[in-house]
Design an enzyme around this catalytic site. Sequence first.
Site: not given
Length: 495
Positions: A252-254
């Site tokens: 995920s882009k987190r």
Amino acid sequence: MTIRTRVAPSPTGDPHLGTAYIALFNYCFAKQQGGEFVLRIEDTDQVRSTRESEQAIMDSLKWLGLNWDHGPDVGGEFGPYRQSERSDLYKKYAHQLVETGKAFYCFATSEELDEMRDAQVAEGLRPQYDGRGLKLSDDEIAANLAAGKPYVIRMKIPTQGTFVFEDYLRGDIEIPWENVDMQVLLKADGFPTYFLANVVDDHHMQISHIFRGEEWINSAPKLLKLYDDFGWTPPTLGHLPLLRNPDKSKLSKRKNPTSINYYKEMGFLPEALLNYLGRMGWSMPDEREKFSLEEMIEHFDMKRVSLGGPIFDIDKLNWLNGLWIRENLTDEQLMQRFFEWKYNPQLMTKVIGQAKTRINTLSDMVELAGHFVAGMPSYDPALLTAGKAEEEVIREALQLFIWELEALRAWDKTEIFAIAKQVATHHELKIKDFLEPIFVAITGKTSSTSVVDAMEILGSDMSRARLRVALGHIGVSKKQAKKLEKSYQAYLSAK
Ligand code: GLU
């Protein structure tokens, strides 16, 4: 039979690494057997789909060298390849299912359905559609239709028994029908849901094999039942493992940049990124780590995909990229890559426009404008909080800024500045004080060229990645993350 595979992205955001990974495996499977590879744009979500996103997906797949035989831009014998251009087909088939008794009208309003779910929850039941549409008599349906009441069309689902299907990669998978809902096929606005459009298209586009992400496994009974309801032969279905962060959570882009553009901007070579994606769950028979797309196609065997979640590790990609640079490019070719990447008149004209009034010698340019070509600027993280604003406020404002920028489609400085201004006002900060840490995050310095211009020139992916790195320096605990989510919701509803 022609082997034909497809990738079917929804154009609702940045071009995702996961799309390229799924595309690559479908591509290799088809090409190895002399088959065709199709790109279909699944843009039935009218609100979230954008042409910018569609273009970005096409550009990044092309950049990687995954070219399609049929697609929205090149056409093909079973087109159009954009779902928004096929609406009539879906309507026709949804109504056909009603006529053959495989689907039904439901006129329930969303308030009625909310009430139904609340009552189920109050009774300790799992909230799900209760089949009320099935109880309507023919006369009631005719009257509702004549009165022009809005409706959806839902598919009938058995209430008992278990659905079993053979997954190409996983063998038999069993899913009890009681876990499957009576899926809406055609929405009240006349647009299809994923399920209907996907099945109608895969059938009409003569897709022989579908390999998609494992997050779709639970939808397989609905898809395969639809083929049965239509009397069509289903394609072979297989579910690839999801890419994961090094801590095993879903990519995920987190935790990791997931936009393909980011990797391009960082200066990864497309062949190295493709090679690394090819190693996600798959390996060459001789276990060699570095291989080209042609080599992957030659040796590809979908049955050898291992199902444990493959880890996407940027350090490994970095290492592999270095190998490709050193072993596969002559000095001449490497120089060419530099030109194509950033050292070209197109970018340099913009940079010079920014730097000219601030330099005395040409060599000043390196210090002043290096951030336009650097990857992640390095700086003392203390600089982020050295300005007027409190750390807590910066954390919140920075996160809000990132989220708002993620939703921004037209990436230009006026829009970026407008968002910065809104975020600053929301936190009762002067715009100058808010931009101080942003300046450091983007340029790595406390004074340089205009930060908003820099963001426009750097592009959305690189700018947001730098802001995320800055937020990482400031640190966000789990508790703080929850608070940030809440205050973002408050911000959105106050807007
Ligand atoms: N539009 C779906 C997606 O975005 C396609 C899933 C599939 O391959 O069936 O992933």
